[in-house]
Enzyme design. Structure first.
Site, PDB file in Angstrom:
ATOM      1  N   GLU A 134       0.815  -1.228   0.000  1.00  0.00           N
ATOM      2  CA  GLU A 134       0.000   0.000   0.000  1.00  0.00           C
ATOM      3  C   GLU A 134       0.841   1.266   0.000  1.00  0.00           C
ATOM      4  OE1 GLU A 134      -3.343  -0.337   2.482  1.00  0.00           O
ATOM      5  OE2 GLU A 134      -3.455   1.794   2.953  1.00  0.00           O
ATOM      6  N   GLU A 178      -5.836   6.639  -1.006  1.00  0.00           N
ATOM      7  CA  GLU A 178      -6.426   7.309   0.156  1.00  0.00           C
ATOM      8  C   GLU A 178      -6.016   8.776   0.209  1.00  0.00           C
ATOM      9  OE1 GLU A 178      -4.240   4.720   3.161  1.00  0.00           O
ATOM     10  OE2 GLU A 178      -4.225   6.629   4.209  1.00  0.00           O
ATOM     11  N   HIS A 229     -10.241   3.265   2.239  1.00  0.00           N
ATOM     12  CA  HIS A 229      -9.365   3.529   3.377  1.00  0.00           C
ATOM     13  C   HIS A 229     -10.216   3.742   4.621  1.00  0.00           C
ATOM     14  CE1 HIS A 229      -7.497   6.616   6.097  1.00  0.00           C
ATOM     15  NE2 HIS A 229      -6.617   5.633   6.152  1.00  0.00           N
ATOM     16  N   GLU A 233     -12.013  -2.077   5.312  1.00  0.00           N
ATOM     17  CA  GLU A 233     -10.963  -1.997   6.337  1.00  0.00           C
ATOM     18  C   GLU A 233     -11.649  -1.855   7.699  1.00  0.00           C
ATOM     19  OE1 GLU A 233      -8.028   1.063   5.632  1.00  0.00           O
ATOM     20  OE2 GLU A 233      -6.781   0.363   7.294  1.00  0.00           O
TER      21      GLU A 233
END
Ligand SMILES: O=C(O)C(=O)C[C@@H](O)CO
Ligand SMILES: [Mg+2]
Length: 390
Positions: free
Chosen positions: A240, A266, A316, A336
Protein backbone atom coordinates in the site's frame (compact mmCIF):
# COMPACT_ATOMS: atom_id res chain seq x y z
CA UNK A 1 -37.65 21.22 2.51
CA UNK A 2 -34.78 23.67 2.83
CA UNK A 3 -31.42 23.76 4.57
CA UNK A 4 -31.58 26.12 7.54
CA UNK A 5 -28.07 25.88 9.00
CA UNK A 6 -24.67 24.24 8.70
CA UNK A 7 -22.87 23.78 12.01
CA UNK A 8 -19.24 22.74 12.31
CA UNK A 9 -17.36 21.65 15.39
CA UNK A 10 -13.88 20.25 15.89
CA UNK A 11 -13.45 17.64 18.60
CA UNK A 12 -9.85 17.48 19.79
CA UNK A 13 -8.82 14.56 21.93
CA UNK A 14 -7.29 15.63 25.25
CA UNK A 15 -7.48 12.19 26.88
CA UNK A 16 -4.83 9.55 27.30
CA UNK A 17 -2.67 8.76 24.26
CA UNK A 18 -0.55 5.63 23.85
CA UNK A 19 2.85 6.77 22.57
CA UNK A 20 3.84 4.93 19.39
CA UNK A 21 6.73 2.44 19.57
CA UNK A 22 9.94 3.24 17.70
CA UNK A 23 9.72 2.50 13.97
CA UNK A 24 5.98 2.47 14.29
CA UNK A 25 5.17 3.21 10.65
CA UNK A 26 6.97 4.76 7.72
CA UNK A 27 5.44 7.96 6.36
CA UNK A 28 6.02 10.63 3.73
CA UNK A 29 7.96 12.86 6.13
CA UNK A 30 10.64 10.22 6.76
CA UNK A 31 12.72 11.50 3.88
CA UNK A 32 13.19 14.93 5.45
CA UNK A 33 16.47 15.94 6.99
CA UNK A 34 14.83 17.77 9.87
CA UNK A 35 14.45 15.97 13.17
CA UNK A 36 11.45 16.61 15.34
CA UNK A 37 8.22 14.70 15.23
CA UNK A 38 8.08 12.85 11.92
CA UNK A 39 4.72 11.44 12.98
CA UNK A 40 3.21 14.93 13.19
CA UNK A 41 1.40 14.79 9.87
CA UNK A 42 0.25 11.30 10.60
CA UNK A 43 -1.93 11.67 13.67
CA UNK A 44 -5.69 12.14 13.71
CA UNK A 45 -6.35 13.43 17.21
CA UNK A 46 -8.92 15.96 16.04
CA UNK A 47 -12.09 15.34 14.07
CA UNK A 48 -14.46 17.67 12.27
CA UNK A 49 -18.19 17.13 12.69
CA UNK A 50 -20.54 18.87 10.29
CA UNK A 51 -24.28 19.03 10.94
CA UNK A 52 -26.66 20.16 8.21
CA UNK A 53 -30.09 21.05 9.57
CA UNK A 54 -33.30 21.56 7.64
CA UNK A 55 -36.24 23.83 8.48
CA UNK A 56 -38.15 20.82 9.84
CA UNK A 57 -35.38 20.15 12.38
CA UNK A 58 -33.80 17.07 10.74
CA UNK A 59 -30.04 16.90 11.06
CA UNK A 60 -27.56 15.15 8.78
CA UNK A 61 -24.18 14.24 10.25
CA UNK A 62 -20.96 14.47 8.26
CA UNK A 63 -17.34 14.23 9.34
CA UNK A 64 -13.76 14.65 8.22
CA UNK A 65 -10.42 13.92 9.83
CA UNK A 66 -7.85 15.80 7.71
CA UNK A 67 -6.73 19.19 9.06
CA UNK A 68 -10.04 19.66 10.90
CA UNK A 69 -9.57 23.26 12.05
CA UNK A 70 -8.76 24.44 8.54
CA UNK A 71 -11.57 22.39 7.03
CA UNK A 72 -13.92 23.97 9.56
CA UNK A 73 -12.86 27.44 8.44
CA UNK A 74 -13.40 26.50 4.78
CA UNK A 75 -16.92 25.29 5.51
CA UNK A 76 -17.84 28.22 7.74
CA UNK A 77 -16.49 30.87 5.39
CA UNK A 78 -17.17 29.45 1.94
CA UNK A 79 -19.45 26.42 1.75
CA UNK A 80 -22.07 26.92 4.46
CA UNK A 81 -23.42 30.14 2.87
CA UNK A 82 -23.84 28.28 -0.45
CA UNK A 83 -26.12 25.72 1.17
CA UNK A 84 -28.57 27.84 3.13
CA UNK A 85 -32.03 27.77 1.55
CA UNK A 86 -31.17 24.85 -0.76
CA UNK A 87 -32.94 21.49 -1.00
CA UNK A 88 -30.72 18.80 0.61
CA UNK A 89 -31.94 16.24 -1.94
CA UNK A 90 -30.22 18.22 -4.73
CA UNK A 91 -26.91 16.55 -3.89
CA UNK A 92 -25.52 16.58 -7.41
CA UNK A 93 -26.27 20.25 -7.95
CA UNK A 94 -24.93 21.17 -4.52
CA UNK A 95 -21.74 19.16 -5.03
CA UNK A 96 -21.10 20.87 -8.36
CA UNK A 97 -21.92 24.26 -6.88
CA UNK A 98 -19.40 23.81 -4.06
CA UNK A 99 -16.79 22.36 -6.43
CA UNK A 100 -17.13 24.93 -9.20
CA UNK A 101 -17.51 28.04 -7.06
CA UNK A 102 -14.25 27.27 -5.25
CA UNK A 103 -12.55 25.51 -8.13
CA UNK A 104 -9.35 27.56 -7.89
CA UNK A 105 -8.46 25.94 -4.56
CA UNK A 106 -10.88 23.13 -3.75
CA UNK A 107 -10.12 20.39 -6.29
CA UNK A 108 -7.92 18.50 -3.85
CA UNK A 109 -6.97 18.74 -0.19
CA UNK A 110 -8.72 21.03 2.27
CA UNK A 111 -11.52 22.18 -0.04
CA UNK A 112 -12.44 18.68 -1.16
CA UNK A 113 -12.31 17.41 2.42
CA UNK A 114 -14.78 20.15 3.40
CA UNK A 115 -17.06 19.23 0.48
CA UNK A 116 -16.81 15.60 1.57
CA UNK A 117 -17.96 16.32 5.12
CA UNK A 118 -20.96 18.32 3.86
CA UNK A 119 -21.87 15.75 1.23
CA UNK A 120 -21.81 12.93 3.79
CA UNK A 121 -24.13 15.00 5.99
CA UNK A 122 -26.53 15.51 3.07
CA UNK A 123 -26.72 11.77 2.38
CA UNK A 124 -27.30 11.06 6.07
CA UNK A 125 -30.05 13.67 6.02
CA UNK A 126 -31.70 12.18 2.94
CA UNK A 127 -31.67 8.73 4.53
CA UNK A 128 -33.25 10.09 7.69
CA UNK A 129 -35.90 11.99 5.70
CA UNK A 130 -37.03 8.89 3.80
CA UNK A 131 -36.42 6.50 6.71
CA UNK A 132 -33.93 4.28 4.85
CA UNK A 133 -30.24 3.52 5.39
CA UNK A 134 -27.86 5.28 3.03
CA UNK A 135 -26.82 2.05 1.33
CA UNK A 136 -30.45 1.56 0.27
CA UNK A 137 -30.29 4.92 -1.52
CA UNK A 138 -27.11 3.83 -3.30
CA UNK A 139 -28.48 0.69 -4.92
CA UNK A 140 -29.08 -1.45 -1.87
CA UNK A 141 -27.53 -4.55 -0.43
CA UNK A 142 -25.06 -6.39 -2.68
CA UNK A 143 -23.83 -8.80 0.01
CA UNK A 144 -25.14 -10.66 3.03
CA UNK A 145 -22.50 -9.01 5.19
CA UNK A 146 -19.22 -7.18 4.65
CA UNK A 147 -15.95 -9.05 4.95
CA UNK A 148 -13.42 -6.87 6.76
CA UNK A 149 -9.74 -6.94 7.55
CA UNK A 150 -8.11 -6.04 10.85
CA UNK A 151 -5.87 -3.04 10.27
CA UNK A 152 -3.23 -2.22 12.85
CA UNK A 153 -0.04 -4.25 13.39
CA UNK A 154 2.22 -1.21 13.57
CA UNK A 155 5.95 -1.73 14.04
CA UNK A 156 6.81 -3.02 17.53
CA UNK A 157 8.94 -5.74 19.11
CA UNK A 158 8.37 -9.01 17.26
CA UNK A 159 6.86 -10.87 20.22
CA UNK A 160 4.25 -8.12 20.67
CA UNK A 161 3.54 -8.12 16.92
CA UNK A 162 3.12 -11.86 17.03
CA UNK A 163 0.65 -11.64 19.92
CA UNK A 164 -1.36 -8.91 18.19
CA UNK A 165 -1.55 -10.90 14.92
CA UNK A 166 -2.67 -13.96 16.86
CA UNK A 167 -5.44 -11.95 18.51
CA UNK A 168 -6.93 -11.16 15.06
CA UNK A 169 -6.76 -14.82 14.07
CA UNK A 170 -8.53 -15.68 17.33
CA UNK A 171 -11.24 -13.12 16.60
CA UNK A 172 -11.94 -14.81 13.27
CA UNK A 173 -10.38 -12.34 10.81
CA UNK A 174 -9.09 -13.93 7.64
CA UNK A 175 -7.25 -10.81 6.49
CA UNK A 176 -4.93 -8.36 8.27
CA UNK A 177 -2.87 -5.28 7.40
CA UNK A 178 0.50 -4.52 8.93
CA UNK A 179 2.86 -1.55 8.66
CA UNK A 180 6.52 -1.23 7.74
CA UNK A 181 8.83 0.53 10.16
CA UNK A 182 11.90 1.23 8.06
CA UNK A 183 12.60 3.08 4.81
CA UNK A 184 15.33 4.32 2.48
CA UNK A 185 17.41 5.99 5.21
CA UNK A 186 17.70 2.72 7.11
CA UNK A 187 19.69 0.78 4.51
CA UNK A 188 19.94 -3.00 4.17
CA UNK A 189 19.55 -3.50 7.94
CA UNK A 190 16.18 -1.71 7.78
CA UNK A 191 15.16 -3.86 4.83
CA UNK A 192 15.94 -6.94 6.84
CA UNK A 193 13.91 -5.62 9.80
CA UNK A 194 10.96 -4.88 7.53
CA UNK A 195 11.11 -8.43 6.20
CA UNK A 196 11.24 -9.77 9.76
CA UNK A 197 7.96 -7.94 10.48
CA UNK A 198 6.33 -9.51 7.43
CA UNK A 199 7.73 -12.97 8.15
CA UNK A 200 6.44 -12.78 11.74
CA UNK A 201 2.89 -11.86 10.77
CA UNK A 202 2.78 -14.37 7.92
CA UNK A 203 4.02 -17.07 10.24
CA UNK A 204 1.22 -16.35 12.72
CA UNK A 205 -1.64 -16.07 10.23
CA UNK A 206 -0.54 -18.98 8.05
CA UNK A 207 -0.86 -19.27 4.26
CA UNK A 208 -4.67 -19.10 4.04
CA UNK A 209 -5.27 -15.57 5.27
CA UNK A 210 -4.73 -12.34 3.34
CA UNK A 211 -1.77 -10.20 4.37
CA UNK A 212 -1.55 -6.56 3.32
CA UNK A 213 1.47 -4.30 3.92
CA UNK A 214 1.36 -0.52 4.37
CA UNK A 215 4.17 1.94 3.52
CA UNK A 216 2.12 5.13 4.01
CA UNK A 217 4.22 6.82 1.30
CA UNK A 218 7.39 6.38 3.36
CA UNK A 219 9.43 4.67 0.64
CA UNK A 220 10.94 5.89 -2.61
CA UNK A 221 10.52 4.30 -6.02
CA UNK A 222 14.05 2.92 -5.91
CA UNK A 223 13.61 1.46 -2.43
CA UNK A 224 10.26 -0.09 -3.33
CA UNK A 225 11.72 -1.62 -6.50
CA UNK A 226 14.38 -3.33 -4.39
CA UNK A 227 11.89 -4.50 -1.75
CA UNK A 228 9.30 -5.94 -4.10
CA UNK A 229 11.15 -9.13 -5.13
CA UNK A 230 12.04 -9.76 -1.49
CA UNK A 231 8.35 -9.52 -0.53
CA UNK A 232 7.17 -11.90 -3.22
CA UNK A 233 7.79 -14.97 -1.05
CA UNK A 234 5.21 -13.77 1.52
CA UNK A 235 2.24 -13.82 -0.89
CA UNK A 236 1.10 -10.30 -0.06
CA UNK A 237 -2.39 -9.30 -1.15
CA UNK A 238 -1.23 -5.74 -1.73
CA UNK A 239 1.60 -3.29 -1.01
CA UNK A 240 0.00 0.00 0.00
CA UNK A 241 1.13 3.49 -0.97
CA UNK A 242 4.79 2.60 -1.55
CA UNK A 243 5.51 6.13 -2.87
CA UNK A 244 3.96 9.58 -2.47
CA UNK A 245 0.51 10.13 -3.94
CA UNK A 246 1.76 12.45 -6.69
CA UNK A 247 4.12 9.85 -8.17
CA UNK A 248 1.49 8.19 -10.34
CA UNK A 249 4.10 6.95 -12.79
CA UNK A 250 5.93 5.32 -9.87
CA UNK A 251 2.79 3.34 -9.01
CA UNK A 252 2.39 2.31 -12.63
CA UNK A 253 5.99 1.16 -12.95
CA UNK A 254 6.00 -0.74 -9.64
CA UNK A 255 2.79 -2.45 -10.63
CA UNK A 256 4.25 -3.43 -14.00
CA UNK A 257 7.07 -5.28 -12.24
CA UNK A 258 4.42 -7.81 -11.25
CA UNK A 259 5.93 -8.99 -7.95
CA UNK A 260 3.18 -7.77 -5.61
CA UNK A 261 -0.15 -5.99 -6.31
CA UNK A 262 -0.04 -2.25 -5.60
CA UNK A 263 -2.77 -0.28 -3.81
CA UNK A 264 -3.36 3.40 -3.12
CA UNK A 265 -5.75 6.28 -3.44
CA UNK A 266 -6.43 7.31 0.16
CA UNK A 267 -4.64 10.59 -0.67
CA UNK A 268 -6.36 11.10 -4.02
CA UNK A 269 -9.47 13.18 -4.63
CA UNK A 270 -12.54 13.11 -6.88
CA UNK A 271 -13.64 11.12 -9.87
CA UNK A 272 -11.13 12.96 -12.05
CA UNK A 273 -8.26 11.91 -9.79
CA UNK A 274 -9.24 8.26 -9.98
CA UNK A 275 -9.78 8.43 -13.71
CA UNK A 276 -6.10 9.43 -14.00
CA UNK A 277 -4.97 6.59 -11.74
CA UNK A 278 -7.02 4.04 -13.62
CA UNK A 279 -6.16 5.32 -17.09
CA UNK A 280 -2.50 5.04 -16.17
CA UNK A 281 -3.01 1.53 -14.77
CA UNK A 282 -1.50 2.68 -11.49
CA UNK A 283 -3.45 0.55 -9.00
CA UNK A 284 -4.55 -3.01 -8.35
CA UNK A 285 -6.79 -1.86 -5.49
CA UNK A 286 -8.53 1.50 -5.06
CA UNK A 287 -8.62 2.93 -1.53
CA UNK A 288 -10.44 6.25 -1.58
CA UNK A 289 -11.76 7.54 1.72
CA UNK A 290 -15.28 8.95 1.42
CA UNK A 291 -14.54 11.73 3.89
CA UNK A 292 -11.72 13.03 1.69
CA UNK A 293 -12.54 12.05 -1.88
CA UNK A 294 -15.61 14.25 -2.29
CA UNK A 295 -18.14 12.47 -0.13
CA UNK A 296 -20.65 9.84 -1.10
CA UNK A 297 -21.56 11.70 -4.31
CA UNK A 298 -17.98 11.36 -5.61
CA UNK A 299 -17.29 7.92 -4.16
CA UNK A 300 -20.26 6.29 -5.84
CA UNK A 301 -19.06 7.57 -9.23
CA UNK A 302 -15.61 6.12 -8.55
CA UNK A 303 -17.29 2.82 -7.71
CA UNK A 304 -18.94 2.86 -11.12
CA UNK A 305 -15.63 3.65 -12.81
CA UNK A 306 -13.90 0.89 -10.86
CA UNK A 307 -16.60 -1.53 -11.90
CA UNK A 308 -15.92 -0.68 -15.55
CA UNK A 309 -12.17 -1.14 -15.06
CA UNK A 310 -12.74 -4.25 -12.93
CA UNK A 311 -10.49 -2.90 -10.17
CA UNK A 312 -11.66 -3.60 -6.60
CA UNK A 313 -12.50 -0.74 -4.24
CA UNK A 314 -11.56 -1.35 -0.60
CA UNK A 315 -11.90 2.10 1.00
CA UNK A 316 -9.36 3.53 3.38
CA UNK A 317 -10.48 3.29 7.01
CA UNK A 318 -13.59 1.56 8.21
CA UNK A 319 -16.30 3.94 9.37
CA UNK A 320 -19.90 4.20 8.32
CA UNK A 321 -19.52 6.58 5.37
CA UNK A 322 -17.32 3.92 3.74
CA UNK A 323 -19.30 0.86 4.83
CA UNK A 324 -22.50 2.05 3.16
CA UNK A 325 -20.71 2.38 -0.19
CA UNK A 326 -19.07 -1.01 0.23
CA UNK A 327 -22.42 -2.63 0.98
CA UNK A 328 -23.97 -1.08 -2.13
CA UNK A 329 -21.23 -1.89 -4.67
CA UNK A 330 -20.22 -5.15 -6.30
CA UNK A 331 -16.87 -3.46 -7.00
CA UNK A 332 -16.14 -3.57 -3.22
CA UNK A 333 -15.27 -7.02 -1.91
CA UNK A 334 -14.06 -6.01 1.54
CA UNK A 335 -13.75 -3.19 4.08
CA UNK A 336 -10.96 -2.00 6.34
CA UNK A 337 -11.57 -2.19 10.07
CA UNK A 338 -9.57 -0.32 12.73
CA UNK A 339 -9.71 -2.37 15.94
CA UNK A 340 -10.97 -0.39 18.91
CA UNK A 341 -8.28 0.28 21.49
CA UNK A 342 -6.74 3.15 23.39
CA UNK A 343 -6.06 6.27 21.32
CA UNK A 344 -2.76 5.98 19.49
CA UNK A 345 -2.44 7.52 16.00
CA UNK A 346 -6.09 8.48 16.10
CA UNK A 347 -7.47 6.01 13.56
CA UNK A 348 -9.50 4.74 16.46
CA UNK A 349 -10.91 8.17 17.41
CA UNK A 350 -14.07 7.64 15.36
CA UNK A 351 -15.28 5.15 17.98
CA UNK A 352 -14.77 7.58 20.79
CA UNK A 353 -16.70 10.29 18.95
CA UNK A 354 -19.61 8.40 17.38
CA UNK A 355 -21.82 5.55 18.41
CA UNK A 356 -23.61 3.13 16.10
CA UNK A 357 -20.61 1.67 14.28
CA UNK A 358 -20.95 -2.08 13.70
CA UNK A 359 -18.38 -4.34 15.33
CA UNK A 360 -17.02 -7.31 13.40
CA UNK A 361 -18.27 -10.78 14.11
CA UNK A 362 -15.87 -13.47 12.95
CA UNK A 363 -14.34 -11.04 10.43
CA UNK A 364 -17.63 -9.74 9.02
CA UNK A 365 -19.59 -6.51 9.56
CA UNK A 366 -23.31 -6.06 9.26
CA UNK A 367 -25.39 -2.98 8.43
CA UNK A 368 -28.94 -2.61 9.65
CA UNK A 369 -31.60 -2.57 6.89
CA UNK A 370 -33.87 -0.47 9.05
CA UNK A 371 -31.61 2.20 10.56
CA UNK A 372 -32.13 5.46 8.63
CA UNK A 373 -29.22 7.47 7.26
CA UNK A 374 -25.68 6.47 8.15
CA UNK A 375 -26.78 4.99 11.45
CA UNK A 376 -24.36 6.89 13.68
CA UNK A 377 -24.74 9.71 16.14
CA UNK A 378 -22.44 11.69 18.38
CA UNK A 379 -21.52 9.74 21.47
CA UNK A 380 -21.47 11.45 24.82
CA UNK A 381 -19.61 8.65 26.55
CA UNK A 382 -16.14 10.15 26.09
CA UNK A 383 -17.12 13.77 25.52
CA UNK A 384 -15.16 14.91 28.56
CA UNK A 385 -11.96 13.79 26.84
CA UNK A 386 -12.45 16.20 23.94
CA UNK A 387 -11.93 19.94 23.60
CA UNK A 388 -14.75 21.19 21.43
CA UNK A 389 -14.05 24.08 19.07
CA UNK A 390 -17.21 25.81 17.82
O1 LIG B 1 -5.28 2.29 7.26
C1 LIG B 1 -4.62 2.86 6.39
O2 LIG B 1 -4.62 2.54 5.22
C2 LIG B 1 -3.82 4.03 6.76
O3 LIG B 1 -3.19 4.59 5.90
C3 LIG B 1 -3.85 4.45 8.19
C4 LIG B 1 -2.66 5.16 8.65
O4 LIG B 1 -2.74 5.30 10.03
C5 LIG B 1 -1.36 4.49 8.31
O5 LIG B 1 -1.24 3.28 8.91
MG1 LIG C 1 -3.20 3.36 4.05
Amino acid sequence: MKIKSVRTRVFEWNGKVVPPAANFCTNAADLLYERGDSMGSFRFHGWLVCEVETEDGSIGLGNAALAPRVVKAAIDQYYAPMLIGEDPFDTEYLWQKMYRKTHAWSRKGIGMTAISAIDIALWDLMGKEVGRPVFKLLGGRTKDKIRCYASKLYGQPLDALRAEAQSYVDQGFDAVKMRFGWGPKDGPAGMRKNLELVATVRDVIGPDRDLMCECYMGWTFEYARRMLPKLEAYDIRWLEEPVIADDIEGYTELRKLGHVPISGGEHEFTLAGFQQLLDRRALDVIQYDTNRVGGISAARKINALAEAYQIPVIPHAGQMHNYHLTMASTASPMAEFFPVHEVEVGNELFYYLFKGEPQPDNGFLQLDDHKPGLGIELSHEHIGAFDVIE
